[in-house]
Design a protein around this motif. Structure first.
Motif, PDB file in Angstrom:
ATOM      1  N   ALA A 238       0.814  -1.151  -0.018  1.00  0.00           N
ATOM      2  CA  ALA A 238       0.027   0.033  -0.080  1.00  0.00           C
ATOM      3  C   ALA A 238       0.895   1.209   0.024  1.00  0.00           C
ATOM      4  O   ALA A 238       0.716   2.189  -0.631  1.00  0.00           O
ATOM      5  CB  ALA A 238      -0.926   0.024   1.019  1.00  0.00           C
ATOM      6  N   ILE A 239       1.768   1.271   0.651  1.00  0.00           N
ATOM      7  CA  ILE A 239       2.878   2.257   0.666  1.00  0.00           C
ATOM      8  C   ILE A 239       3.526   2.540  -0.766  1.00  0.00           C
ATOM      9  O   ILE A 239       3.890   3.815  -1.046  1.00  0.00           O
ATOM     10  CB  ILE A 239       3.870   2.405   1.954  1.00  0.00           C
ATOM     11  N   ILE A 240       3.899   1.664  -1.232  1.00  0.00           N
ATOM     12  CA  ILE A 240       4.560   1.604  -2.765  1.00  0.00           C
ATOM     13  C   ILE A 240       3.448   2.322  -3.626  1.00  0.00           C
ATOM     14  O   ILE A 240       3.789   3.166  -4.313  1.00  0.00           O
ATOM     15  CB  ILE A 240       4.640   0.226  -3.168  1.00  0.00           C
ATOM     16  N   ASP A 241       2.254   2.036  -3.401  1.00  0.00           N
ATOM     17  CA  ASP A 241       1.003   2.609  -4.381  1.00  0.00           C
ATOM     18  C   ASP A 241       1.106   4.295  -3.919  1.00  0.00           C
ATOM     19  O   ASP A 241       0.739   5.107  -4.652  1.00  0.00           O
ATOM     20  CB  ASP A 241      -0.230   1.940  -4.116  1.00  0.00           C
ATOM     21  N   GLU A 242       1.177   4.455  -2.475  1.00  0.00           N
ATOM     22  CA  GLU A 242       0.784   5.686  -2.329  1.00  0.00           C
ATOM     23  C   GLU A 242       2.157   6.677  -2.640  1.00  0.00           C
ATOM     24  O   GLU A 242       2.149   7.895  -2.645  1.00  0.00           O
ATOM     25  CB  GLU A 242       0.652   5.987  -0.745  1.00  0.00           C
ATOM     26  N   ALA A 243       3.252   6.013  -2.472  1.00  0.00           N
ATOM     27  CA  ALA A 243       4.536   6.723  -2.819  1.00  0.00           C
ATOM     28  C   ALA A 243       4.659   7.271  -4.409  1.00  0.00           C
ATOM     29  O   ALA A 243       5.153   8.095  -4.619  1.00  0.00           O
ATOM     30  CB  ALA A 243       5.804   5.944  -2.435  1.00  0.00           C
ATOM     31  N   ALA A 244       3.911   6.278  -5.369  1.00  0.00           N
ATOM     32  CA  ALA A 244       3.769   6.722  -6.762  1.00  0.00           C
ATOM     33  C   ALA A 244       2.893   8.096  -6.625  1.00  0.00           C
ATOM     34  O   ALA A 244       3.152   8.900  -7.613  1.00  0.00           O
ATOM     35  CB  ALA A 244       2.988   5.563  -7.367  1.00  0.00           C
ATOM     36  N   ARG A 245       2.003   8.314  -5.853  1.00  0.00           N
ATOM     37  CA  ARG A 245       1.260   9.600  -5.768  1.00  0.00           C
ATOM     38  C   ARG A 245       2.202  10.738  -5.122  1.00  0.00           C
ATOM     39  O   ARG A 245       1.889  12.010  -5.498  1.00  0.00           O
ATOM     40  CB  ARG A 245      -0.273   9.395  -5.069  1.00  0.00           C
ATOM     41  N   LEU A 246       2.949  10.308  -4.145  1.00  0.00           N
ATOM     42  CA  LEU A 246       3.667  11.422  -3.381  1.00  0.00           C
ATOM     43  C   LEU A 246       4.867  11.999  -4.361  1.00  0.00           C
ATOM     44  O   LEU A 246       5.166  12.998  -4.136  1.00  0.00           O
ATOM     45  CB  LEU A 246       4.038  11.163  -2.158  1.00  0.00           C
ATOM     46  N   LEU A 247       5.435  10.995  -5.173  1.00  0.00           N
ATOM     47  CA  LEU A 247       6.722  11.441  -5.766  1.00  0.00           C
ATOM     48  C   LEU A 247       6.551  12.231  -7.214  1.00  0.00           C
ATOM     49  O   LEU A 247       5.709  12.110  -8.003  1.00  0.00           O
ATOM     50  CB  LEU A 247       7.489  10.240  -6.047  1.00  0.00           C
ATOM     51  N   ASP A 248       7.338  13.311  -7.227  1.00  0.00           N
ATOM     52  CA  ASP A 248       7.569  13.769  -8.618  1.00  0.00           C
ATOM     53  C   ASP A 248       8.024  12.749  -9.695  1.00  0.00           C
ATOM     54  O   ASP A 248       8.751  11.976  -9.190  1.00  0.00           O
ATOM     55  CB  ASP A 248       8.650  15.120  -8.310  1.00  0.00           C
ATOM     56  N   LEU A 249       7.965  13.118 -10.905  1.00  0.00           N
ATOM     57  CA  LEU A 249       8.516  12.279 -11.821  1.00  0.00           C
ATOM     58  C   LEU A 249       9.944  12.301 -11.856  1.00  0.00           C
ATOM     59  O   LEU A 249      10.768  13.314 -11.480  1.00  0.00           O
ATOM     60  CB  LEU A 249       7.887  12.773 -13.285  1.00  0.00           C
ATOM     61  N   GLY A 250      10.720  11.203 -11.710  1.00  0.00           N
ATOM     62  CA  GLY A 250      12.184  10.901 -11.559  1.00  0.00           C
ATOM     63  C   GLY A 250      12.337  10.965 -10.102  1.00  0.00           C
ATOM     64  O   GLY A 250      13.632  10.541  -9.665  1.00  0.00           O
ATOM     65  N   GLY A 251      11.342  10.971  -9.256  1.00  0.00           N
ATOM     66  CA  GLY A 251      11.642  10.679  -7.710  1.00  0.00           C
ATOM     67  C   GLY A 251      12.170   9.365  -7.435  1.00  0.00           C
ATOM     68  O   GLY A 251      11.722   8.443  -8.364  1.00  0.00           O
ATOM     69  N   TRP A 252      12.433   9.176  -6.238  1.00  0.00           N
ATOM     70  CA  TRP A 252      13.009   7.788  -5.848  1.00  0.00           C
ATOM     71  C   TRP A 252      12.107   7.303  -4.722  1.00  0.00           C
ATOM     72  O   TRP A 252      11.870   8.191  -3.548  1.00  0.00           O
ATOM     73  CB  TRP A 252      14.251   7.680  -5.537  1.00  0.00           C
ATOM     74  N   LEU A 253      11.877   6.030  -4.582  1.00  0.00           N
ATOM     75  CA  LEU A 253      11.379   5.278  -3.357  1.00  0.00           C
ATOM     76  C   LEU A 253      12.398   4.522  -2.886  1.00  0.00           C
ATOM     77  O   LEU A 253      12.981   3.673  -3.643  1.00  0.00           O
ATOM     78  CB  LEU A 253      10.029   4.650  -3.707  1.00  0.00           C
ATOM     79  N   VAL A 254      12.768   4.651  -1.551  1.00  0.00           N
ATOM     80  CA  VAL A 254      13.783   3.655  -0.780  1.00  0.00           C
ATOM     81  C   VAL A 254      12.693   3.071   0.481  1.00  0.00           C
ATOM     82  O   VAL A 254      12.395   3.673   1.191  1.00  0.00           O
ATOM     83  CB  VAL A 254      14.716   4.462  -0.182  1.00  0.00           C
ATOM     84  N   MET A 255      12.717   1.607   0.303  1.00  0.00           N
ATOM     85  CA  MET A 255      11.853   0.908   1.314  1.00  0.00           C
ATOM     86  C   MET A 255      12.517  -0.245   1.901  1.00  0.00           C
ATOM     87  O   MET A 255      12.816  -1.270   1.402  1.00  0.00           O
ATOM     88  CB  MET A 255      10.414   0.436   0.696  1.00  0.00           C
ATOM     89  N   GLU A 256      12.903  -0.196   3.391  1.00  0.00           N
ATOM     90  CA  GLU A 256      13.376  -1.343   4.194  1.00  0.00           C
ATOM     91  C   GLU A 256      12.375  -2.345   3.918  1.00  0.00           C
ATOM     92  O   GLU A 256      11.215  -2.253   3.994  1.00  0.00           O
ATOM     93  CB  GLU A 256      13.656  -0.954   5.544  1.00  0.00           C
ATOM     94  N   HIS A 257      12.911  -3.739   3.845  1.00  0.00           N
ATOM     95  CA  HIS A 257      12.185  -4.747   4.144  1.00  0.00           C
ATOM     96  C   HIS A 257      12.916  -6.110   4.700  1.00  0.00           C
ATOM     97  O   HIS A 257      14.111  -5.917   4.639  1.00  0.00           O
ATOM     98  CB  HIS A 257      11.626  -5.287   2.774  1.00  0.00           C
ATOM     99  N   GLY A 258      12.327  -7.226   4.907  1.00  0.00           N
ATOM    100  CA  GLY A 258      13.211  -8.284   5.556  1.00  0.00           C
ATOM    101  C   GLY A 258      13.941  -8.909   4.179  1.00  0.00           C
ATOM    102  O   GLY A 258      13.734  -8.676   3.305  1.00  0.00           O
TER     103      GLY A 258
END
Length: 298
Positions: A238-258
């Motif tokens: 769900a956060i991946i989907d929300e990050a797509a709405r929060l980011l400018d084009l060319g912006g980056w998502l960094v997500m910690e995981h197991g």
């Protein structure tokens, strides 16, 4: 009264017998915290086998704190402090205690923010989702002079620590920080402009994967641990989907995981038209630690 060295050895042995992973380190920290010394001063006094000065040291308080640690209460709860990169954060019951491996996640997000093209107003914006104590976002704000950082956290208890930690920073850093009480899965309404970097350490533990460490299992808030769904990835997706709405084009998502969740999160992000350059990066031990993806035009 035993010498400093004898007391340090005794406490270390008691913590080791209780299964504490780093008994000598914790013994030193507890002694330093109780008596107002630095850890280096404790080690030096122990090496010299100095004798205690009874009238200035509260041995009963030390004993009480050692007992709490023997019972596996987190060291950070006993001292009220958690080191993270260049910061010393206030933590306690109700907030996730930041871990050393998350420092690598913060570094990746910081590097991407430094390389980012500012928004139309000339500002580089970073959003820290599931911010907890503020470890990642506050580190970025304190280490990057022109970063404006918003920190979103849903827990009111955790928000207390987030705001306390923000207030401890210098005024010029505080002016660039915005704590937000909100759900990371649906927080777009809090923002008027897009970000260049979204970073997050969300809950991602599956429901049947109870943490082995007693400090984590019994003291970290469940909402900061368990990511919901059979695989623990309902919240991260769900956060991946929300990050797509929060980011400018060319912006980056960094997500910690197991360490075993990299493939599943890569596949999820890659299945969306909003993400490109989807890949996994490792922590300092070589374990898969974070999803990194770039927001692309569609």
């Amino acid at each position: 009264m035993p010498s400093v060295g004898a007391r340090l050895r005794d406490i270390s042995e008691r913590l080791a017998a209780a299964g504490v992973p780093s008994p000598q380190h914790d013994a030193v920290v507890l002694m330093a915290h109780t008596f107002g010394w630095t850890p280096a001063e404790v080690r030096t006094a122990a090496a010299r086998d100095d004798h205690w000065t009874e009238d200035v040291l509260d041995h009963d308080l030390l004993e009480a704190r050692v007992t709490r640690r023997v019972q596996r209460e987190p060291l950070q709860h006993i001292t009220g402090k958690a080191p993270f990169r260049n910061l010393e954060l206030q933590v306690g019951p109700g907030v996730f205690v930041p871990r050393p491996e998350t420092e690598v996640v913060a570094q990746v997000a910081l590097d991407l923010a430094r390389e980012a093209k500012p928004g139309r107003d000339g500002i580089v914006r970073v959003v820290d989702l599931c911010a907890g104590s503020g470890a990642i976002g506050l580190s970025i704000a304190s280490e990057m002079d022109d970063a404006h950082v918003s920190l979103v956290e849903a827990s009111e208890e955790a928000n207390v620590y987030l705001r306390l930690n923000a207030r401890m920073l210098p005024p010029d850093v505080r002016r660039r920080i915005r704590p937000i009480l909100g759900d990371a899965r649906s927080c777009m309404h809090h923002f008027e402009r897009c970000a260049q970097v979204v970073v997050t350490n969300p809950p991602y533990i599956p429901p049947d994967a109870v943490p082995r460490d007693q400090e984590v299992r019994d003291y970290d808030p469940p909402s900061a641990l368990y990511g919901m769904g059979d695989d623990g990835l309902e919240v991260p997706r769900a956060i991946i989907d929300e990050a797509a709405r929060l980011l400018d084009l060319g912006g980056w998502l960094v997500m910690e995981h197991g360490e075993l969740q990299g493939e599943a999160l890569r596949e999820y992000a890659a299945s969306s038209v909003y993400w490109g350059d989807v890949h996994t990066r490792q922590d300092l031990t070589g374990r898969d630690r974070m999803l990194v993806a770039r927001r692309v035009d569609v």
